[in-house]
Design a protein around this motif. Sequence first.
Motif, PDB file in Angstrom:
ATOM      1  N   GLY A  98      28.503  43.099  44.437  1.00 12.41           N
ATOM      2  CA  GLY A  98      29.455  42.344  45.238  1.00 12.41           C
ATOM      3  C   GLY A  98      30.718  43.143  45.425  1.00 12.41           C
ATOM      4  N   PRO A  99      31.497  42.769  46.436  1.00 11.47           N
ATOM      5  CA  PRO A  99      32.720  43.525  46.704  1.00 11.47           C
ATOM      6  C   PRO A  99      33.710  43.417  45.552  1.00 11.47           C
ATOM      7  N   SER A 100      34.635  44.344  45.534  1.00 11.17           N
ATOM      8  CA  SER A 100      35.656  44.345  44.495  1.00 11.17           C
ATOM      9  C   SER A 100      36.469  43.057  44.569  1.00 11.17           C
ATOM     10  N   GLY A 101      36.688  42.449  43.434  1.00 10.59           N
ATOM     11  CA  GLY A 101      37.466  41.217  43.385  1.00 10.59           C
ATOM     12  C   GLY A 101      36.653  39.975  43.678  1.00 10.59           C
ATOM     13  N   SER A 102      35.317  40.128  43.815  1.00  8.68           N
ATOM     14  CA  SER A 102      34.492  38.968  44.149  1.00  8.68           C
ATOM     15  C   SER A 102      34.188  38.093  42.929  1.00  8.68           C
ATOM     16  N   GLY A 103      34.502  38.596  41.731  1.00  9.93           N
ATOM     17  CA  GLY A 103      34.319  37.751  40.548  1.00  9.93           C
ATOM     18  C   GLY A 103      33.144  38.145  39.673  1.00  9.93           C
ATOM     19  N   LYS A 104      32.670  39.390  39.823  1.00  9.55           N
ATOM     20  CA  LYS A 104      31.522  39.831  39.015  1.00  9.55           C
ATOM     21  C   LYS A 104      31.871  39.858  37.526  1.00  9.55           C
ATOM     22  N   SER A 105      33.021  40.476  37.227  1.00  8.23           N
ATOM     23  CA  SER A 105      33.431  40.533  35.816  1.00  8.23           C
ATOM     24  C   SER A 105      33.691  39.135  35.282  1.00  8.23           C
ATOM     25  N   THR A 106      34.266  38.307  36.137  1.00  7.02           N
ATOM     26  CA  THR A 106      34.555  36.933  35.726  1.00  7.02           C
ATOM     27  C   THR A 106      33.276  36.204  35.326  1.00  7.02           C
ATOM     28  N   LEU A 107      32.241  36.355  36.142  1.00  7.38           N
ATOM     29  CA  LEU A 107      30.971  35.699  35.837  1.00  7.38           C
ATOM     30  C   LEU A 107      30.372  36.237  34.541  1.00  7.38           C
ATOM     31  N   ASP A 130      29.313  45.841  32.132  1.00  2.00           N
ATOM     32  CA  ASP A 130      30.209  45.753  33.285  1.00  2.00           C
ATOM     33  C   ASP A 130      30.466  47.150  33.826  1.00  2.00           C
ATOM     34  N   GLU A 131      29.805  47.484  34.920  1.00  2.00           N
ATOM     35  CA  GLU A 131      29.896  48.807  35.535  1.00  2.00           C
ATOM     36  C   GLU A 131      29.745  49.921  34.507  1.00  2.00           C
ATOM     37  N   PRO A 132      28.619  49.975  33.827  1.00  4.67           N
ATOM     38  CA  PRO A 132      28.459  50.944  32.742  1.00  4.67           C
ATOM     39  C   PRO A 132      28.464  52.383  33.229  1.00  4.67           C
ATOM     40  N   ALA A 139      39.522  37.921  27.785  1.00  8.60           N
ATOM     41  CA  ALA A 139      39.069  38.449  29.075  1.00  8.60           C
ATOM     42  C   ALA A 139      40.213  39.135  29.813  1.00  8.60           C
ATOM     43  N   ALA A 140      41.391  38.505  29.805  1.00 13.21           N
ATOM     44  CA  ALA A 140      42.526  39.088  30.518  1.00 13.21           C
ATOM     45  C   ALA A 140      42.968  40.388  29.853  1.00 13.21           C
ATOM     46  N   ALA A 141      42.952  40.405  28.491  1.00 13.23           N
ATOM     47  CA  ALA A 141      43.385  41.606  27.779  1.00 13.23           C
ATOM     48  C   ALA A 141      42.437  42.762  28.030  1.00 13.23           C
ATOM     49  N   LEU A 142      41.157  42.448  28.213  1.00 15.32           N
ATOM     50  CA  LEU A 142      40.187  43.516  28.475  1.00 15.32           C
ATOM     51  C   LEU A 142      40.407  44.154  29.848  1.00 15.32           C
ATOM     52  N   ARG A 143      40.997  43.392  30.770  1.00 14.79           N
ATOM     53  CA  ARG A 143      41.256  43.936  32.100  1.00 14.79           C
ATOM     54  C   ARG A 143      42.328  45.011  32.078  1.00 14.79           C
ATOM     55  N   GLU A 144      43.206  44.913  31.057  1.00 13.97           N
ATOM     56  CA  GLU A 144      44.272  45.918  30.944  1.00 13.97           C
ATOM     57  C   GLU A 144      43.676  47.219  30.447  1.00 13.97           C
ATOM     58  N   VAL A 192      38.776  28.982  38.384  1.00 14.39           N
ATOM     59  CA  VAL A 192      40.042  29.045  39.110  1.00 14.39           C
ATOM     60  C   VAL A 192      41.065  29.728  38.228  1.00 14.39           C
ATOM     61  N   PHE A 193      41.658  30.799  38.742  1.00  5.29           N
ATOM     62  CA  PHE A 193      42.782  31.417  38.023  1.00  5.29           C
ATOM     63  C   PHE A 193      44.074  30.912  38.621  1.00  5.29           C
ATOM     64  N   ARG A 194      45.054  30.711  37.760  1.00  2.86           N
ATOM     65  CA  ARG A 194      46.381  30.335  38.260  1.00  2.86           C
ATOM     66  C   ARG A 194      47.316  31.504  38.074  1.00  2.86           C
ATOM     67  N   ARG A 195      47.926  31.898  39.162  1.00  5.80           N
ATOM     68  CA  ARG A 195      48.953  32.935  39.053  1.00  5.80           C
ATOM     69  C   ARG A 195      50.231  32.316  39.609  1.00  5.80           C
ATOM     70  N   GLY A 196      51.084  31.831  38.701  1.00  6.69           N
ATOM     71  CA  GLY A 196      52.257  31.084  39.149  1.00  6.69           C
ATOM     72  C   GLY A 196      51.801  29.783  39.757  1.00  6.69           C
ATOM     73  N   HIS A 211      40.574  30.742  43.643  1.00  9.07           N
ATOM     74  CA  HIS A 211      39.225  30.226  43.393  1.00  9.07           C
ATOM     75  C   HIS A 211      38.262  31.386  43.423  1.00  9.07           C
ATOM     76  N   VAL A 212      37.813  31.826  42.251  1.00 12.00           N
ATOM     77  CA  VAL A 212      36.962  33.010  42.177  1.00 12.00           C
ATOM     78  C   VAL A 212      35.486  32.613  42.256  1.00 12.00           C
ATOM     79  N   LEU A 213      35.108  31.626  41.467  1.00 11.54           N
ATOM     80  CA  LEU A 213      33.728  31.137  41.545  1.00 11.54           C
ATOM     81  C   LEU A 213      33.777  29.674  41.953  1.00 11.54           C
ATOM     82  N   THR A 260      27.357  46.166  38.940  1.00 15.74           N
ATOM     83  CA  THR A 260      27.492  47.520  39.480  1.00 15.74           C
ATOM     84  C   THR A 260      27.874  47.494  40.954  1.00 15.74           C
ATOM     85  N   HIS A 261      28.486  48.596  41.403  1.00 13.01           N
ATOM     86  CA  HIS A 261      28.786  48.793  42.819  1.00 13.01           C
ATOM     87  C   HIS A 261      27.752  49.699  43.466  1.00 13.01           C
ATOM     88  N   ASP A 262      26.981  50.325  42.605  1.00 13.49           N
ATOM     89  CA  ASP A 262      26.194  51.475  43.023  1.00 13.49           C
ATOM     90  C   ASP A 262      24.746  51.071  43.307  1.00 13.49           C
TER      91      ASP A 262
END
Lengths: 399, 232
Positions: B45-54, B173-175, A393-398, B17-21, B26-28, B206-208
């Motif tokens: 949903g807004p950008s960064g809201s976790g659509k791709s994550t879901l 994902d946003e085709p 998933a992370a690699a696809l974001r790149e 939950v993503f960990r960055r350092g 908390h995305v979902l 989608t955003h559209d």
Amino acid sequence: MTQLINWFSQVLAVSLFNFRSLPMRAGSSAAAAVGIAGVVAVLVGFLSIAEGFRKAVISSGADDIALVLRSGADSEMSSGLDRDDVRVIADAPGVARQLDGPLASAELFVIIDLPKRSTHTSANVPLRGVEKAAISVRGNLKVIQGRAFEPGKNEVMVGAGAARAFSGLDLGRKIRVGQNDWDVVGIFTAGGGLAESEIWTDAAVLQPAYNRGSSFQSVYAKLSSAGAFTAFKDSLTADPRLKVKVLRQSEYLAEQSTSVTGFIRSIGVFIAALMALGALFGALNTMYSAVSARTREIATLRALGFGAGPVVVSVMFESLGLALMGGAFGAVGAYFAFNGFQASTMNWQTFSQVAFAFTVTPSLLINAIVWAAIIGLLGGLFPAMRAARLPIAAALRET
Amino acid sequence: MSQSNEILVRVRDADKVFRRGSEEIHVLSGLNLEVPKGEFLALMGPSGSGKSTLLNLIGGLDRATRGTVEIGGERIDSMSDRQLAGWRARHIGLVFQFYNLLPVLTAERNVELPLLLTHLSKGERRQHVEAALKVVNLSHRARHYPRTLSGGEQQRTGIARAIVTDPTLLLCDEPTGDLDRKSGDEILSLLQALNREQGKTIIMVTHDPHASARATRTVHLDKGQLVTEPAP
Ligand SMILES: Nc1ncnc2c1ncn2[C@@H]1O[C@H](COP(=O)(O)OP(=O)(O)OP(=O)(O)O)[C@@H](O)[C@H]1O
Ligand SMILES: [Mg+2]
């Protein structure tokens, strides 16, 4: 079974994409391959020197020629035998005989200095005093120019290798040894063996010239057959009048060459290992960038359901392919550059120059290719593992 | 419309939950979603809201920190990575915003890729590829490399690749995110036709609003949870 086929078809497919995208990374791939070619060339070069040397030293050794030295001596240089010893040895059972007596030659061995043709600096050459049976004992000795020396005269005949390497060793010239001048009357070959690096003269003339009285250093005896060796050896070692050790000539020469060949090999392996380290980093670098350039593609394939295994194997394949290409290139180059190349080097046991030809053998080439393969596999392993562990998933974001 | 009441996708109490350092994102949080078979769902949903994550959780490309994901009755959150890879190959068709075609392969070879994971023979694979390219109306470009295709054509190739194995679920994902309006409309019509005529279950991020209008249902992702009505 179908699972296996399925797995292989994935490997094949992924490898194919890798190779298709090779042209995009031609520069760094070629550099990595060239580094590996260098390693292989250096390795082949040194090993072929060692092999050529070994062959030169051993090739004149025969199983039916025995060499007798004083017990405790590890070479002719450190050995010594007197007139009575020599007589007992020549009469021992197993020695071949001709009408005029046993085929045994008592010999002495001195080292002289002569200027090299190539560098004009002086180097050591063995001067061997032999008895008249010596040529028949050796069997493979052939005078190719001039004639053999005459007994009782200050005359020498020169091995072809020595004649090539040292100036002044030409037919009709004189060489000065100690207080005396000696005429070069002949050039001989000895089947490419060690004798070709020597100068031969009459032992009876050499003894007074070097104040050796009636002593010798070794006896070379032609045996009635290779199988007669044990009887010959047993009778001499059991004889209370003698303190000698008895060796087949082939054994003796093999033993004499090991420290030199070992030395040359270890230099070669050492240099090649240093270069291999460099080549390994080159390969690693190439494969890491290959993997990172394809991060998205690898992630896409994984997302579609391709396994991690095929991704690993395909990266390893690519790396191995590059390495083998480089290795083959280096091996072929080394073969044409080195095989048959004439050279001479010091034999550290006899402190004399040995003429030899670089010899590239198949097993030596295989050895070098194995090195290339190992570099390739190691160079591919870590990048392959990185590729396999990419979080999809992370690699696809790149992008 | 061929929608039954059978639930194909069931996400329960999902946290991601993503960990960055040392930082935790908390995305979902406690997300629930049910998608009936045959639905064409738009996820906004807004950008960064976790659509791709879901979408990644549903597609088995990533794992939830907590909660369960059940597709067609199978708990994919308890599968091993290896099992998941095989499961994706059988059940999921993926369509990406930037197409993700392999540049060294022609359109038809790209479409063939997922079939390499099946037991189909070469001839069978070719038939499937031809059929898929026909559905997206791209048979005439089969031998073209991606760089010689327009964005819309590349995305149609991407859709052909996604449907060639006849997957249970299409995840997009946003085709249309990288396409102009006209090409985007073609893609949407294509997805709509796949949904209506072949009964494909589709989840599309989608955003559209134009795009979501083609869907049978739209859900919004906000603050880690789904809301059916757009947030004011
Ligand atoms: N692998 C990851 N590591 C760390 N953070 C991540 C990772 N993947 C996503 N995120 C973060 O999670 C949040 C949600 O990302 P996601 O891609 O799901 O959003 P999105 O709704 O698809 O946004 P967009 O509309 O921009 O595509 C973002 O803040 C993102 O930075
Ligand atoms: Mg997104």
